[in-house]
Design a protein around this motif. Structure first.
Motif, PDB file in Angstrom:
ATOM      1  N   ASN A  15     -17.064  -4.094 -54.626  1.00 29.82           N
ATOM      2  CA  ASN A  15     -16.386  -2.908 -55.039  1.00 29.82           C
ATOM      3  C   ASN A  15     -14.760  -2.693 -54.691  1.00 29.82           C
ATOM      4  O   ASN A  15     -13.885  -2.046 -55.096  1.00 29.82           O
ATOM      5  CB  ASN A  15     -17.033  -1.599 -55.228  1.00 29.82           C
ATOM      6  N   GLU A  17     -11.185  -3.164 -54.548  1.00 29.58           N
ATOM      7  CA  GLU A  17     -10.065  -3.571 -55.415  1.00 29.58           C
ATOM      8  C   GLU A  17      -8.967  -3.786 -54.921  1.00 29.58           C
ATOM      9  O   GLU A  17      -8.363  -4.784 -55.134  1.00 29.58           O
ATOM     10  CB  GLU A  17      -9.729  -2.158 -56.290  1.00 29.58           C
ATOM     11  N   LYS A  18      -8.172  -3.130 -53.884  1.00 32.00           N
ATOM     12  CA  LYS A  18      -7.064  -3.376 -52.902  1.00 32.00           C
ATOM     13  C   LYS A  18      -6.923  -2.690 -51.731  1.00 32.00           C
ATOM     14  O   LYS A  18      -7.984  -1.982 -51.271  1.00 32.00           O
ATOM     15  CB  LYS A  18      -5.856  -3.292 -53.689  1.00 32.00           C
ATOM     16  N   TYR A  34     -11.437   1.512 -53.821  1.00 30.52           N
ATOM     17  CA  TYR A  34     -12.618   0.650 -54.388  1.00 30.52           C
ATOM     18  C   TYR A  34     -12.579   1.115 -55.761  1.00 30.52           C
ATOM     19  O   TYR A  34     -11.963   1.801 -56.518  1.00 30.52           O
ATOM     20  CB  TYR A  34     -13.855   1.586 -53.932  1.00 30.52           C
ATOM     21  N   ARG A  35     -13.143   0.141 -56.660  1.00 27.46           N
ATOM     22  CA  ARG A  35     -13.433   0.251 -58.094  1.00 27.46           C
ATOM     23  C   ARG A  35     -14.527   1.217 -58.468  1.00 27.46           C
ATOM     24  O   ARG A  35     -15.712   0.945 -57.666  1.00 27.46           O
ATOM     25  CB  ARG A  35     -13.836  -1.250 -58.745  1.00 27.46           C
TER      26      ARG A  35
END
Length: 126
Positions: A15, A17-18, A34-35
Protein backbone atom coordinates in the motif's frame (compact mmCIF):
# COMPACT_ATOMS: atom_id res chain seq x y z
CA UNK A 1 12.60 -8.68 2.72
CA UNK A 2 12.76 -5.08 4.02
CA UNK A 3 14.35 -5.43 7.47
CA UNK A 4 14.89 -1.72 8.17
CA UNK A 5 11.31 -0.79 7.30
CA UNK A 6 9.98 -3.73 9.32
CA UNK A 7 12.04 -2.65 12.34
CA UNK A 8 10.43 0.80 12.01
CA UNK A 9 6.95 -0.75 12.15
CA UNK A 10 6.21 -0.43 8.43
CA UNK A 11 4.51 -3.57 7.20
CA UNK A 12 1.89 -2.75 4.51
CA UNK A 13 4.43 -2.68 1.71
CA UNK A 14 1.83 -3.17 -1.03
CA UNK A 15 0.00 0.00 0.00
CA UNK A 16 3.00 2.35 -0.01
CA UNK A 17 2.37 5.03 -2.59
CA UNK A 18 5.39 7.34 -2.17
CA UNK A 19 7.70 8.87 0.39
CA UNK A 20 9.39 12.18 1.11
CA UNK A 21 12.61 12.94 2.91
CA UNK A 22 13.46 16.39 4.22
CA UNK A 23 15.72 18.04 6.76
CA UNK A 24 13.81 19.93 9.43
CA UNK A 25 14.96 21.35 12.75
CA UNK A 26 18.13 19.28 12.96
CA UNK A 27 16.37 16.03 12.03
CA UNK A 28 15.89 14.03 8.87
CA UNK A 29 12.13 13.52 8.48
CA UNK A 30 10.98 10.52 6.46
CA UNK A 31 7.30 10.45 5.62
CA UNK A 32 5.74 7.39 4.02
CA UNK A 33 2.39 7.80 2.24
CA UNK A 34 -0.09 4.95 1.79
CA UNK A 35 -2.89 4.30 -0.69
CA UNK A 36 -6.11 4.13 1.32
CA UNK A 37 -9.71 3.62 0.37
CA UNK A 38 -12.08 6.49 1.05
CA UNK A 39 -13.40 6.22 4.60
CA UNK A 40 -10.53 4.03 5.76
CA UNK A 41 -9.59 4.46 9.41
CA UNK A 42 -5.97 3.57 8.74
CA UNK A 43 -3.51 6.47 8.60
CA UNK A 44 -2.64 7.92 5.18
CA UNK A 45 0.95 8.47 6.24
CA UNK A 46 3.58 7.72 8.86
CA UNK A 47 6.31 10.15 9.88
CA UNK A 48 9.70 9.19 11.27
CA UNK A 49 12.35 11.55 12.67
CA UNK A 50 16.01 10.61 12.69
CA UNK A 51 18.76 12.50 14.46
CA UNK A 52 22.00 13.11 12.65
CA UNK A 53 25.30 11.62 13.73
CA UNK A 54 28.03 14.13 14.52
CA UNK A 55 31.65 13.37 13.99
CA UNK A 56 34.79 15.46 14.10
CA UNK A 57 37.15 15.41 11.13
CA UNK A 58 40.47 17.02 10.37
CA UNK A 59 39.69 19.89 8.00
CA UNK A 60 43.16 21.26 7.18
CA UNK A 61 46.07 19.05 6.24
CA UNK A 62 48.85 20.59 8.40
CA UNK A 63 46.91 23.09 10.50
CA UNK A 64 45.44 20.59 12.97
CA UNK A 65 42.02 22.25 12.64
CA UNK A 66 38.95 20.15 13.18
CA UNK A 67 35.32 20.65 12.28
CA UNK A 68 32.12 18.83 13.06
CA UNK A 69 30.17 17.09 10.31
CA UNK A 70 26.56 16.05 10.74
CA UNK A 71 25.66 12.96 8.74
CA UNK A 72 22.33 11.23 8.15
CA UNK A 73 21.61 8.17 10.26
CA UNK A 74 22.41 4.82 8.66
CA UNK A 75 18.85 3.75 9.45
CA UNK A 76 17.29 6.52 7.35
CA UNK A 77 19.70 5.79 4.49
CA UNK A 78 18.82 2.09 4.57
CA UNK A 79 15.10 2.87 4.80
CA UNK A 80 15.30 5.15 1.74
CA UNK A 81 17.20 2.47 -0.19
CA UNK A 82 14.54 -0.10 0.71
CA UNK A 83 11.72 2.29 -0.23
CA UNK A 84 13.38 3.06 -3.57
CA UNK A 85 13.73 -0.61 -4.41
CA UNK A 86 10.21 -1.34 -3.14
CA UNK A 87 8.71 1.36 -5.34
CA UNK A 88 10.98 0.42 -8.23
CA UNK A 89 12.21 3.94 -8.77
CA UNK A 90 14.74 6.49 -7.72
CA UNK A 91 13.20 8.96 -5.32
CA UNK A 92 14.89 12.04 -6.82
CA UNK A 93 13.59 11.21 -10.30
CA UNK A 94 10.03 11.01 -9.00
CA UNK A 95 9.89 14.52 -7.49
CA UNK A 96 7.33 16.56 -9.42
CA UNK A 97 6.06 20.11 -9.40
CA UNK A 98 2.80 18.81 -7.90
CA UNK A 99 4.72 17.21 -5.01
CA UNK A 100 6.53 20.47 -4.30
CA UNK A 101 3.29 22.48 -4.42
CA UNK A 102 1.63 20.02 -2.00
CA UNK A 103 4.61 20.21 0.36
CA UNK A 104 4.55 24.02 0.22
CA UNK A 105 0.79 24.11 0.93
CA UNK A 106 1.29 21.75 3.86
CA UNK A 107 4.06 23.96 5.24
CA UNK A 108 1.84 27.04 4.89
CA UNK A 109 -0.93 25.31 6.88
CA UNK A 110 1.50 24.23 9.60
CA UNK A 111 2.93 27.75 9.91
CA UNK A 112 -0.53 29.35 9.92
CA UNK A 113 -1.69 27.00 12.69
CA UNK A 114 1.43 27.71 14.75
CA UNK A 115 1.01 31.48 14.33
CA UNK A 116 -2.63 31.23 15.42
CA UNK A 117 -1.62 29.14 18.45
CA UNK A 118 1.02 31.69 19.48
CA UNK A 119 -1.39 34.60 19.04
CA UNK A 120 -3.90 32.80 21.24
CA UNK A 121 -1.26 32.32 23.94
CA UNK A 122 -0.32 36.01 23.74
CA UNK A 123 -3.97 37.01 24.12
CA UNK A 124 -4.31 34.84 27.22
CA UNK A 125 -1.31 36.58 28.76
CA UNK A 126 -2.71 40.09 28.11
Amino acid sequence: MYPTLESMGVNSFDNIEKYTLRYEGGFDVLKIYYRREKGSLLPKSKKFKFGRATRTVLSDGGQQQYREIREPSLIVLRAVDELSSLLGQEHEDKLTKEDLVKELEHLERVVANKVAELKEKIEKLS
